[in-house]
Scaffold this motif. Structure first.
Motif, mmCIF file in Angstrom:
data_model
loop_
_atom_site.group_PDB
_atom_site.id
_atom_site.type_symbol
_atom_site.label_atom_id
_atom_site.label_comp_id
_atom_site.label_asym_id
_atom_site.label_seq_id
_atom_site.Cartn_x
_atom_site.Cartn_y
_atom_site.Cartn_z
ATOM 1 N N TRP A 519 75.933 -18.926 -44.014
ATOM 2 C CA TRP A 519 76.302 -20.208 -44.612
ATOM 3 C C TRP A 519 75.084 -21.121 -44.716
ATOM 4 C CZ3 TRP A 519 81.075 -21.277 -46.592
ATOM 5 C CH2 TRP A 519 82.104 -20.397 -46.253
ATOM 6 N N LEU A 520 75.099 -21.914 -45.760
ATOM 7 C CA LEU A 520 74.111 -22.976 -45.930
ATOM 8 C C LEU A 520 74.854 -24.307 -45.872
ATOM 9 C CD1 LEU A 520 71.134 -23.191 -48.335
ATOM 10 C CD2 LEU A 520 72.730 -25.102 -48.195
ATOM 11 N N ASP A 521 74.418 -25.184 -44.973
ATOM 12 C CA ASP A 521 75.040 -26.494 -44.799
ATOM 13 C C ASP A 521 74.042 -27.582 -45.191
ATOM 14 O OD1 ASP A 521 77.606 -25.700 -43.541
ATOM 15 O OD2 ASP A 521 76.272 -24.910 -42.000
ATOM 16 N N MET A 522 74.506 -28.534 -45.979
ATOM 17 C CA MET A 522 73.678 -29.678 -46.365
ATOM 18 C C MET A 522 74.449 -30.958 -46.063
ATOM 19 S SD MET A 522 71.863 -30.716 -49.989
ATOM 20 C CE MET A 522 73.419 -30.790 -50.913
ATOM 21 N N GLU A 523 73.750 -31.903 -45.426
ATOM 22 C CA GLU A 523 74.357 -33.183 -45.092
ATOM 23 C C GLU A 523 73.475 -34.294 -45.648
ATOM 24 O OE1 GLU A 523 75.390 -35.808 -41.101
ATOM 25 O OE2 GLU A 523 75.587 -33.611 -41.026
ATOM 26 N N ILE A 524 74.065 -35.173 -46.451
ATOM 27 C CA ILE A 524 73.351 -36.297 -47.068
ATOM 28 C C ILE A 524 73.971 -37.587 -46.555
ATOM 29 C CG2 ILE A 524 72.733 -37.436 -49.223
ATOM 30 C CD1 ILE A 524 72.930 -34.726 -50.604
ATOM 31 N N ASN A 525 73.158 -38.445 -45.964
ATOM 32 C CA ASN A 525 73.625 -39.713 -45.403
ATOM 33 C C ASN A 525 72.857 -40.876 -46.019
ATOM 34 O OD1 ASN A 525 75.479 -39.045 -42.900
ATOM 35 N ND2 ASN A 525 73.791 -37.577 -42.852
ATOM 36 N N SER A 557 83.242 -41.923 -46.352
ATOM 37 C CA SER A 557 82.604 -43.131 -46.866
ATOM 38 C C SER A 557 83.433 -44.360 -46.524
ATOM 39 C CB SER A 557 82.413 -43.007 -48.384
ATOM 40 O OG SER A 557 81.706 -44.110 -48.903
ATOM 41 N N PRO A 558 83.484 -44.725 -45.237
ATOM 42 C CA PRO A 558 84.242 -45.938 -44.879
ATOM 43 C C PRO A 558 83.530 -47.185 -45.394
ATOM 44 C CG PRO A 558 83.045 -45.089 -42.982
ATOM 45 C CD PRO A 558 82.897 -44.077 -44.075
ATOM 46 N N PRO A 559 84.254 -48.183 -45.869
ATOM 47 C CA PRO A 559 83.625 -49.402 -46.404
ATOM 48 C C PRO A 559 82.715 -50.060 -45.367
ATOM 49 C CG PRO A 559 85.956 -49.327 -46.966
ATOM 50 C CD PRO A 559 85.720 -48.200 -46.018
ATOM 51 N N GLY A 560 81.485 -50.395 -45.837
ATOM 52 C CA GLY A 560 80.536 -51.090 -44.985
ATOM 53 C C GLY A 560 79.802 -50.219 -43.996
ATOM 54 N N ARG A 561 80.038 -48.898 -43.991
ATOM 55 C CA ARG A 561 79.422 -48.035 -42.974
ATOM 56 C C ARG A 561 78.693 -46.847 -43.594
ATOM 57 N NH1 ARG A 561 84.072 -46.761 -38.797
ATOM 58 N NH2 ARG A 561 82.351 -45.538 -37.896
ATOM 59 N N GLY A 562 78.289 -46.967 -44.833
ATOM 60 C CA GLY A 562 77.526 -45.896 -45.462
ATOM 61 C C GLY A 562 78.394 -44.735 -45.904
ATOM 62 N N THR A 563 77.706 -43.719 -46.417
ATOM 63 C CA THR A 563 78.408 -42.551 -46.942
ATOM 64 C C THR A 563 77.789 -41.290 -46.345
ATOM 65 O OG1 THR A 563 78.932 -43.678 -49.010
ATOM 66 C CG2 THR A 563 79.022 -41.261 -49.020
ATOM 67 N N ARG A 564 78.662 -40.349 -45.995
ATOM 68 C CA ARG A 564 78.216 -39.061 -45.451
ATOM 69 C C ARG A 564 78.853 -37.956 -46.291
ATOM 70 N NH1 ARG A 564 80.635 -35.687 -41.476
ATOM 71 N NH2 ARG A 564 79.147 -34.280 -40.448
ATOM 72 N N LEU A 565 78.000 -37.146 -46.913
ATOM 73 C CA LEU A 565 78.452 -36.045 -47.760
ATOM 74 C C LEU A 565 78.020 -34.723 -47.116
ATOM 75 C CD1 LEU A 565 79.675 -35.194 -50.584
ATOM 76 C CD2 LEU A 565 77.299 -35.108 -51.372
ATOM 77 N N VAL A 566 78.991 -33.844 -46.876
ATOM 78 C CA VAL A 566 78.703 -32.549 -46.259
ATOM 79 C C VAL A 566 79.077 -31.450 -47.249
ATOM 80 C CG1 VAL A 566 79.206 -30.988 -44.346
ATOM 81 C CG2 VAL A 566 79.114 -33.462 -43.945
ATOM 82 N N VAL A 567 78.129 -30.560 -47.511
ATOM 83 C CA VAL A 567 78.337 -29.436 -48.429
ATOM 84 C C VAL A 567 78.124 -28.151 -47.648
ATOM 85 C CG1 VAL A 567 77.521 -28.277 -50.508
ATOM 86 C CG2 VAL A 567 77.623 -30.781 -50.435
ATOM 87 N N ARG A 568 79.053 -27.204 -47.802
ATOM 88 C CA ARG A 568 78.965 -25.919 -47.107
ATOM 89 C C ARG A 568 79.176 -24.810 -48.141
ATOM 90 N NH1 ARG A 568 79.185 -23.995 -41.935
ATOM 91 N NH2 ARG A 568 80.349 -22.081 -41.511
ATOM 92 N N ILE A 569 78.151 -23.935 -48.280
ATOM 93 C CA ILE A 569 78.176 -22.900 -49.315
ATOM 94 C C ILE A 569 77.847 -21.547 -48.682
ATOM 95 C CG2 ILE A 569 77.114 -22.078 -51.459
ATOM 96 C CD1 ILE A 569 76.475 -24.949 -52.158
ATOM 97 N N PRO A 570 78.622 -20.510 -48.972
ATOM 98 C CA PRO A 570 78.253 -19.171 -48.495
ATOM 99 C C PRO A 570 76.979 -18.715 -49.198
ATOM 100 C CG PRO A 570 80.138 -19.022 -49.966
ATOM 101 C CD PRO A 570 79.897 -20.477 -49.727
ATOM 102 N N CYS A 571 76.056 -18.173 -48.436
ATOM 103 C CA CYS A 571 74.778 -17.816 -49.036
ATOM 104 C C CYS A 571 74.523 -16.314 -49.009
ATOM 105 C CB CYS A 571 73.632 -18.561 -48.341
ATOM 106 S SG CYS A 571 73.563 -18.322 -46.558
ATOM 107 N N GLU A 572 75.573 -15.521 -48.910
ATOM 108 C CA GLU A 572 75.421 -14.069 -48.997
ATOM 109 C C GLU A 572 75.832 -13.574 -50.364
ATOM 110 O OE1 GLU A 572 77.471 -12.077 -45.884
ATOM 111 O OE2 GLU A 572 75.857 -12.364 -44.445
#
Length: 572
Positions: A519-525, A557-572
């Motif tokens: 798995w490949l995991d990407m987190e953008i904050n 993405s709660p109001p006033g507390r930023g945004t957190r995006l998590v992506v999980r992709i199989p990489c095989e």
């Protein structure tokens, strides 16, 4: 048999014809029911008990002939039909009697035979309601002793009858599932017959020497008829239980997964402890391989193929369901009492097996179709990625190089002319040409960044971060994933960072990429205002890209507390 029963009634046909008719009908019904049960597996003992109860009941009234030893037999053995009836009532449908049940029957038979023999030797025929002319041993004739022994014997029989009633109630209370459905009418009939027999014993004891309570005998005979009829009802009920298979088939056809089959089998077989375990990924199960859905009968521990650990307890009934290829589909672990309903149980297992096999085939077909769709989608993604790389190369090696050549020619032309107007015009064209080259590089980069193919995600995303108007921290491994995965992650990160710049009012952002196993995991904050709409166009584009590779997207993405995006992709 009917003639013998009729002949045994003797003078009752003229004295009390109703009692004679009831005796013959009841006796023949006992014998007929015994013959019916004789053909059922494991019930020959009950069958013999019912037939003997019918025979001894007919002989109970042979004393009406007033000849030979029949009057003595009637007093001594007149209650043996009750002993055999009690045997049948306590045993059915079990394969054998329990120890305390056997003790009760032995004590009851012994008490009756010994006690009534003492009654005979201390009395004369007239005191027992027999004709004075009947043969009698006259060994120890004593009226006072006779009355005492009679009271003790009949009181003991009443006490043993009460104990028998308790045993019947205990059977009904302790029995569960199909057994309770089958034996309930038998227990009720047995309770009624025992009460009637006890009442007859009390009436006979209170009637005094020489009295014959024919009305009590008639009532008892009518009540006793309910016992063999209840056994016939039980036989019919066992046959009618097979209709539950139709209901089972309808239930499992609506949803033939393990949970649905477990629920349907529990309801059909009345066994709340029944369990169904999935063995579709296990090795071969015990038993033969006949090329069809088969069951391996037997008690004992299931093999290690159960994969759950220790297997079922040794006192459970285990049935393995196998596919046409012989591979195990499931194992059914049930109450061993269901072995007495083998026809119903096997039919239920076969129906469930067919449903599970059909569901397995459908699932295999669906998986094959899904694999084809995934393969086709992967080919489309790879083709699109290859086309992007081709366009990027064409722009870089073709149009971009041609424009760079034109820019060089303009520079040479500027050095060769002394006309100020021409030089100014060449400068304007060169500046515009530089702008076109910049736009062309951006276009080529947007189609497919050259740095992604050459240096991987870390290099490509660092390049993106440098061109954004806010600080972005990038953490990415040096290891490479498949080109389609890297391209998807890259464009998702670009889309997400573009949304951060446009909408979040953030002061900083971070991109963290990890590769763990397959798995490949990407987190953008970001530290912006939050409140990102999950159904927005930008997030919809991200979801489409990730879903194309069977990945998952999570946004917080709660109001006033930023945004957190998590992506999980199989990489095989």
């Amino acid at each position: 048999m009917a003639c013998c029963c009729a002949a045994a009634q003797g003078t009752l046909w003229t004295q009390v014809p109703a009692l004679a008719i009831v005796n013959v009908v009841t006796s023949l019904t006992f014998v007929f029911t015994g013959l019916t049960l004789y053909r059922q597996p494991g019930q020959r003992g009950v069958a013999w008990a019912l037939m003997l109860a019918g025979v001894f009941r007919s002989l109970d009234f042979a004393d009406s002939w007033n000849a030979g030893p029949w009057p003595v037999y009637d007093v001594v053995c007149g209650g043996m039909d009750r002993v055999f009836g009690a045997w049948a009532l306590l045993r059915y449908p079990n394969p054998r009697l329990l120890r305390y049940q056997r003790v009760l029957l032995v004590v009851l038979a012994g008490w009756m035979l010994v006690g009534r023999t003492l009654i005979v030797v201390t009395s004369v025929a007239r005191w027992n309601g027999e004709s004075p002319s009947a043969w009698w041993p006259d060994l120890m004739v004593n009226l006072r002793l006779f009355n005492l022994i009679s009271m003790v014997v009949y009181a003991g029989e009443a006490l043993l009858g009460l104990t028998f009633l308790v045993f019947l109630v205990m059977r009904l209370v302790r029995t569960r599932g199909l057994d309770r459905i089958v034996i309930a009418p038998i227990i009720v009939a047995g309770l009624a017959a025992t009460v009637a027999a006890s009442a007859t014993a009390v009436v006979q004891m209170l009637a005094g020497p020489g009295a014959t309570p024919n009305d009590a005998f008639l009532t008892e005979g009518v009540v006793d008829l309910a016992v063999p009829l209840a056994f016939l009802v039980a036989v019919i009920q066992r046959a009618l239980l097979l209709k539950n298979i139709t209901v089972l088939a309808a239930q499992v056809s609506a949803g033939a997964d393990i949970g649905a089959v477990r629920y349907a089998l529990r309801a059909t077989l009345r066994d709340p402890t029944l369990d169904v375990l999935d063995l579709s990924d296990s090795g071969p199960a015990p038993g033969g391989d006949d090329g069809t859905v088969s069951v391996a009968h037997g008690y004992g521990r299931a093999s290690a193929a159960l994969a759950a650990g220790d297997g079922p307890p040794h006192d459970r009934l285990v049935e393995f369901i196998r596919s046409e290829a012989g591979a195990p589909i499931a194992v059914i672990i049930a109450d061993p009492a269901l072995a007495r309903y083998r026809g119903l149980f096997d039919a239920a297992v076969q129906t469930s097996g067919l449903a599970l096999k059909n569901a397995q085939l459908q699932a295999q077909a669906a998986r094959a179709e899904l694999d084809q769709v995934r393969a086709s989608r992967a080919r489309i993604i790879e083709a699109g990625l290859a086309e992007r790389r081709r366009l990027e190369r064409d722009l870089h090696d073709g149009v971009q190089q041609h424009l760079l050549g034109l820019a060089a020619q303009l520079t040479v032309a500027m050095t060769r002319t002394a006309d100020p107007a021409a030089t100014e015009a060449f400068c304007e064209v060169r500046d515009e040409l530089k702008e076109v080259l910049g736009e062309l590089r951006d276009l080529a980069h947007g189609i497919h960044p050259a740095g992604l193919s050459a240096g991987g995600l870390a290099v490509a995303l660092e390049d993106v971060a440098e061109r954004l108007p806010l600080p972005v921290r990038v953490i990415a491994p040096a290891s490479r994933a498949a080109p389609a995965v890297e391209a998807t992650v890259y464009f998702v990160a670009c889309e997400a960072l573009t949304n951060v710049v446009k909408h979040s009012k953030a002061g900083s952002a971070s991109v963290v990429i990890r590769m763990t196993g397959s798995w490949l995991d990407m987190e953008i904050n970001d530290d912006g205002v939050g409140g990102a709409a999950p159904d927005g166009q930008g997030l919809a584009n991200i979801l489409d890209r990730v879903s194309a590779l069977d990945g998952d997207v999570t946004i917080d993405s709660p109001p006033g507390r930023g945004t957190r995006l998590v992506v999980r992709i199989p990489c095989e």
